[in-house]
Write a protein that holds these residues in place. Structure first.
Motif, PDB file in Angstrom:
ATOM      1  N   ALA A 144       0.844  -1.203   0.000  1.00  0.00           N
ATOM      2  CA  ALA A 144       0.000   0.000   0.000  1.00  0.00           C
ATOM      3  C   ALA A 144       0.871   1.241   0.000  1.00  0.00           C
ATOM      4  N   THR A 145       0.588   2.148  -0.919  1.00  0.00           N
ATOM      5  CA  THR A 145       1.320   3.409  -1.006  1.00  0.00           C
ATOM      6  C   THR A 145       0.379   4.618  -1.041  1.00  0.00           C
ATOM      7  N   MET A 146      -0.911   4.377  -1.124  1.00  0.00           N
ATOM      8  CA  MET A 146      -1.894   5.446  -1.294  1.00  0.00           C
ATOM      9  C   MET A 146      -2.931   5.381  -0.177  1.00  0.00           C
ATOM     10  N   ASN A 147      -3.696   6.470  -0.037  1.00  0.00           N
ATOM     11  CA  ASN A 147      -4.761   6.566   0.953  1.00  0.00           C
ATOM     12  C   ASN A 147      -6.084   6.811   0.245  1.00  0.00           C
ATOM     13  N   VAL A 148      -7.121   6.136   0.701  1.00  0.00           N
ATOM     14  CA  VAL A 148      -8.454   6.273   0.126  1.00  0.00           C
ATOM     15  C   VAL A 148      -9.397   6.739   1.230  1.00  0.00           C
TER      16      VAL A 148
END
Length: 182
Positions: A144-148
């Motif tokens: 995981a490298t992103m935020n939702v």
């Protein structure tokens, strides 16, 4: 020589836990540390660093008026939610490490829920002497490298203000593929 460190990751990777462990290590050696978190982060109460493992500690807060160069001499400065630092504050922390010889370790997000960088993170990436990504995994199993951001029903939100304080009920970590396809 002291350094400015930036430890970043997607949400829920253990940044706060890692920071509390570093503070414990210094204090166990009889050294004084100063811990800070953003005053706007009130998820567990203002001035509290809380990890998902249940560790919690009362700490100082920073806001737009905080001058890190005015701190009394300590062995180390630790900053949680560092994405909320101003450009000037990142510059102050860099100066604190370089001129006064105080190690500064900042923990925070690199980007928001739209994939846009935070101003504090941009300058931490530019000025930090040591940058480390703390690893986390997406629900698909990839890194995981992103935020939702999600709403109360768990549906993805793609627009809105950059800052909306929340934890697991408001945010999920995602790999790049899931970030773009879900």
């Amino acid at each position: 020589m002291a350094k400015l460190y930036f430890r970043y990751s997607a949400m829920n990777a253990g940044k706060s836990t890692a920071m509390l462990q570093v503070a414990h290590n210094y204090e166990e050696q009889g050294q004084q540390v100063r811990l800070f978190t953003a005053a706007i982060d009130d998820r567990f109460g203002v001035g509290k660093i809380t990890s998902r493992l249940g560790l919690q500690r009362d700490v100082g807060t920073f806001d737009a008026d905080t001058d890190f160069l005015a701190l009394e001499r300590v062995a180390c400065v630790l900053v949680d939610e560092a994405q909320f630092l101003s450009v000037t504050q990142v510059q102050q922390l860099h100066q604190l490490a370089q001129v006064q010889g105080v190690p500064v370790i900042c923990y925070g997000l690199r980007t928001d829920f739209r994939g846009e960088p935070f101003p504090g993170s941009i300058y931490l990436l530019a000025l930090a002497d040591d940058i480390e990504e703390l690893k986390n995994i997406c629900s698909c199993g990839k890194k995981a490298t992103m935020n939702v951001r999600v709403d109360e029903a768990g549906r993805r939100i793609r627009e809105g203000e950059q800052i909306s304080i929340g934890g697991n009920e408001r945010y999920r970590q995602a790999c790049g593929r899931c970030f773009y396809t879900t």
